[in-house]
Design an enzyme around this catalytic site. Structure first.
Site, PDB file in Angstrom:
ATOM      1  N   ASP A 159       0.841  -1.202   0.000  1.00  9.96           N
ATOM      2  CA  ASP A 159       0.000   0.000   0.000  1.00  9.96           C
ATOM      3  C   ASP A 159       0.879   1.257   0.000  1.00  9.96           C
ATOM      4  O   ASP A 159       0.596   2.232  -0.705  1.00  9.96           O
ATOM      5  CB  ASP A 159      -0.905   0.002   1.247  1.00  9.96           C
ATOM      6  N   HIS A 187      -4.389  -3.514   6.533  1.00  2.00           N
ATOM      7  CA  HIS A 187      -4.241  -3.753   5.084  1.00  2.00           C
ATOM      8  C   HIS A 187      -5.619  -4.181   4.575  1.00  2.00           C
ATOM      9  O   HIS A 187      -5.912  -5.366   4.396  1.00  2.00           O
ATOM     10  CB  HIS A 187      -3.197  -4.848   4.833  1.00  2.00           C
TER      11      HIS A 187
HETATM   12  P1  NAD Z   1      -1.831 -18.524  -4.299  1.00  2.98           P
HETATM   13  O1  NAD Z   1      -3.125 -19.233  -4.118  1.00  2.98           O
HETATM   14  O2  NAD Z   1      -1.269 -18.340  -5.661  1.00  2.98           O
HETATM   15  O3  NAD Z   1      -0.704 -19.222  -3.414  1.00  2.98           O
HETATM   16  C1  NAD Z   1      -0.934 -19.595  -2.091  1.00  2.98           C
HETATM   17  C2  NAD Z   1      -0.128 -20.846  -1.857  1.00  2.98           C
HETATM   18  O4  NAD Z   1      -0.223 -21.162  -0.479  1.00  2.98           O
HETATM   19  C3  NAD Z   1      -0.663 -22.063  -2.635  1.00  2.98           C
HETATM   20  O5  NAD Z   1       0.394 -22.631  -3.395  1.00  2.98           O
HETATM   21  C4  NAD Z   1      -1.165 -23.004  -1.541  1.00  2.98           C
HETATM   22  O6  NAD Z   1      -0.956 -24.364  -1.866  1.00  2.98           O
HETATM   23  C5  NAD Z   1      -0.291 -22.564  -0.365  1.00  2.98           C
HETATM   24  N1  NAD Z   1      -0.845 -22.893   0.941  1.00  2.98           N
HETATM   25  C6  NAD Z   1      -2.135 -22.938   1.339  1.00  2.98           C
HETATM   26  N2  NAD Z   1      -2.234 -23.322   2.620  1.00  2.98           N
HETATM   27  C7  NAD Z   1      -0.962 -23.513   3.060  1.00  2.98           C
HETATM   28  C8  NAD Z   1      -0.395 -23.928   4.296  1.00  2.98           C
HETATM   29  N3  NAD Z   1      -1.170 -24.239   5.336  1.00  2.98           N
HETATM   30  N4  NAD Z   1       0.940 -24.020   4.381  1.00  2.98           N
HETATM   31  C9  NAD Z   1       1.728 -23.728   3.329  1.00  2.98           C
HETATM   32  N5  NAD Z   1       1.261 -23.346   2.123  1.00  2.98           N
HETATM   33  C10 NAD Z   1      -0.082 -23.234   1.997  1.00  2.98           C
HETATM   34  O7  NAD Z   1      -2.018 -17.110  -3.554  1.00  2.98           O
HETATM   35  P2  NAD Z   1      -1.077 -15.821  -3.673  1.00  2.98           P
HETATM   36  O8  NAD Z   1      -1.573 -14.964  -4.780  1.00  2.98           O
HETATM   37  O9  NAD Z   1       0.352 -16.220  -3.639  1.00  2.98           O
HETATM   38  O10 NAD Z   1      -1.480 -15.056  -2.314  1.00  2.98           O
HETATM   39  C11 NAD Z   1      -1.158 -15.590  -1.068  1.00  2.98           C
HETATM   40  C12 NAD Z   1      -1.772 -14.736   0.044  1.00  2.98           C
HETATM   41  O11 NAD Z   1      -1.200 -13.434   0.048  1.00  2.98           O
HETATM   42  C13 NAD Z   1      -3.285 -14.513  -0.104  1.00  2.98           C
HETATM   43  O12 NAD Z   1      -3.893 -14.609   1.172  1.00  2.98           O
HETATM   44  C14 NAD Z   1      -3.366 -13.093  -0.635  1.00  2.98           C
HETATM   45  O13 NAD Z   1      -4.609 -12.506  -0.352  1.00  2.98           O
HETATM   46  C15 NAD Z   1      -2.230 -12.456   0.132  1.00  2.98           C
HETATM   47  N6  NAD Z   1      -1.725 -11.187  -0.387  1.00  2.98           N
HETATM   48  C16 NAD Z   1      -1.398 -10.234   0.528  1.00  2.98           C
HETATM   49  C17 NAD Z   1      -0.876  -9.007   0.115  1.00  2.98           C
HETATM   50  C18 NAD Z   1      -0.518  -7.936   1.109  1.00  2.98           C
HETATM   51  O14 NAD Z   1      -0.223  -6.802   0.663  1.00  2.98           O
HETATM   52  N7  NAD Z   1      -0.496  -8.176   2.404  1.00  2.98           N
HETATM   53  C19 NAD Z   1      -0.683  -8.769  -1.246  1.00  2.98           C
HETATM   54  C20 NAD Z   1      -1.020  -9.771  -2.159  1.00  2.98           C
HETATM   55  C21 NAD Z   1      -1.550 -10.986  -1.716  1.00  2.98           C
HETATM   56  C1  LMR Z   2      -3.499  -6.645  -2.489  1.00  2.00           C
HETATM   57  O1  LMR Z   2      -3.571  -5.632  -1.814  1.00  2.00           O
HETATM   58  O2  LMR Z   2      -3.261  -6.627  -3.713  1.00  2.00           O
HETATM   59  C2  LMR Z   2      -3.661  -7.989  -1.805  1.00  2.00           C
HETATM   60  O3  LMR Z   2      -3.972  -7.842  -0.460  1.00  2.00           O
HETATM   61  C3  LMR Z   2      -4.618  -8.884  -2.509  1.00  2.00           C
HETATM   62  C4  LMR Z   2      -6.041  -8.447  -2.293  1.00  2.00           C
HETATM   63  O4  LMR Z   2      -6.862  -9.284  -1.886  1.00  2.00           O
HETATM   64  O5  LMR Z   2      -6.343  -7.275  -2.542  1.00  2.00           O
END
Ligand code: NAD
Ligand code: LMR
Length: 325
Positions: A159, A187
């Site tokens: 952000d 967030h």
């Molecule tokens: P994704 O689905 O592509 O990957 C997630 C991975 O986690 C998968 O490969 C899955 O098998 C694995 N997984 C699920 N449960 C698990 C466990 N118990 N132990 C280990 N691995 C496990 O998702 P992504 O796009 O990589 O996003 C991951 C997370 O990050 C989501 O919750 C998303 O909302 C979050 N995210 C946060 C931010 C932020 O700014 N804070 C930004 C983007 C995404």
């Molecule tokens: C983001 O900010 O891009 C991530 O937290 C993914 C989402 O769910 O918005």
């Protein structure tokens, strides 16, 4: 070369994990002189895909990559870990808010908090990326009583970076010249991107920006950027999220520049009247591997209202998972 450090990435075969593993292994997070042992955690069905990631890591022949462990056992993944990026969690889809994921993802962070407590180095630095990141970090920390709660942080750096880029575009500046941005709170769509202290090339920019633009363009655009990306890509942000995670850890370990600060979700210590008990995003300065919340910034009534609003949401999230804390 220094002694290798252990870096755990959970969800390492997912979208963000696939970016992170290579950037960390190549030295972008901790420096080109810091050898890394990567400890990659996935759920059992994703192990074949994780194996593919390991093969590709080997094929990069990075001089900084000392070893790779790929596993579905959290105890092994966190064994002696110095740094952990908790990414593995379900992402949201169109029309969802991030806290709609709370129920599905909370158990992951209970379990991993315990595994960190039992296995990791007690000085471990943890960044929670999986959403809802602030409250998941609180759950993980609460389940790791042997680790200083200050070592559990949540990612609002994406952000922060988004806000800098958006402002730079608006005032015809460069992102790297935008300093002293702040993301307050969660967030989530209640986060408050605060420009009141922002400087570009040394000068305050507040008076260049109209209140109407702030209220009706900038603030909602940053609050909704994640959803806008999901709508465009059909999947949540991944490369920019990995980049922000690298920035967060890099600055925490190696320090922030003297004329700037960064935003990090950290346990509230009562600063700015945000009561303890939640992980709230504050402006922080980092040095010698630790962070301090920037103190004594003047806060306008415009800001105060928005800072409280996002605090209320975090207290509601906390109440919803109280049995896991
Ligand atoms: P994704 O689905 O592509 O990957 C997630 C991975 O986690 C998968 O490969 C899955 O098998 C694995 N997984 C699920 N449960 C698990 C466990 N118990 N132990 C280990 N691995 C496990 O998702 P992504 O796009 O990589 O996003 C991951 C997370 O990050 C989501 O919750 C998303 O909302 C979050 N995210 C946060 C931010 C932020 O700014 N804070 C930004 C983007 C995404
Ligand atoms: C983001 O900010 O891009 C991530 O937290 C993914 C989402 O769910 O918005």
């Amino acid at each position: 070369m220094k002694k290798p450090v252990r870096v755990t990435i959970t969800g390492a075969a997912g979208q963000i994990g696939y970016q992170l593993a290579f950037r960390i292994a190549s030295g972008q997070m901790l420096g080109k002189d810091q050898p890394i042992i990567l400890q990659l955690l996935e759920i059992s069905p994703a192990l074949p895909a994780l194996n593919g990631v390991v093969m590709e890591l080997e094929d990069c022949a990075f001089s900084t990559l000392a070893n790779v462990i790929a596993t579905d056992d959290a105890n092994l993944a966190f064994k002696d870990s110095d740094y952990a990026l908790l990414v593995g969690a379900m992402p949201r889809g169109p029309g969802m808010e991030r806290n709609d994921l709370l129920e599905a993802n909370a158990k992951i962070f209970t379990h991993q908090g315990k595994a960190i407590n039992e296995n990791a180095d007690h000085q471990i630095k943890v960044l929670v990326v999986g959403n809802p990141a602030n409250t998941n970090a609180l759950i993980a920390s609460s389940n790791a009583p042997n680790i200083n709660p200050k070592n559990f942080t949540a990612m609002t750096r994406l952000d922060h970076n988004r806000a800098k880029a958006y402002l730079a575009k608006k005032i015809n500046s460069k992102s790297q010249d935008i300093k002293n941005m702040i993301i307050w709170g969660n967030h989530s769509a209640t986060q408050y991107p605060d420009i009141e202290h922002v400087k570009s090339a040394g000068s305050h920019i507040k008076n260049e920006l109209k209140l109407d633009w702030l209220e009706n363009d900038f603030i909602p655009a940053i609050q909704q950027r994640g959803a806008t990306i999901i709508k465009a890509r059909g999947a949540s942000s991944a490369a920019s999220a990995a980049s922000a995670a690298i920035d967060h850890m890099h600055d925490w370990v190696l320090g922030t520049p003297s004329d700037d600060w960064v935003s990090m979700g950290v346990p509230s210590d009562g600063s700015y009247n945000i009561a303890p008990g939640i992980i709230y995003s504050f402006p922080v300065r980092c040095s010698n591997g630790s962070y301090q919340i920037v103190q004594n910034l003047p806060i306008s009534d415009f800001s105060k209202k928005r800072m409280i609003n996002t605090e209320i949401e975090l207290r509601e999230e906390r109440a919803a998972v109280e049995d896991l804390l």
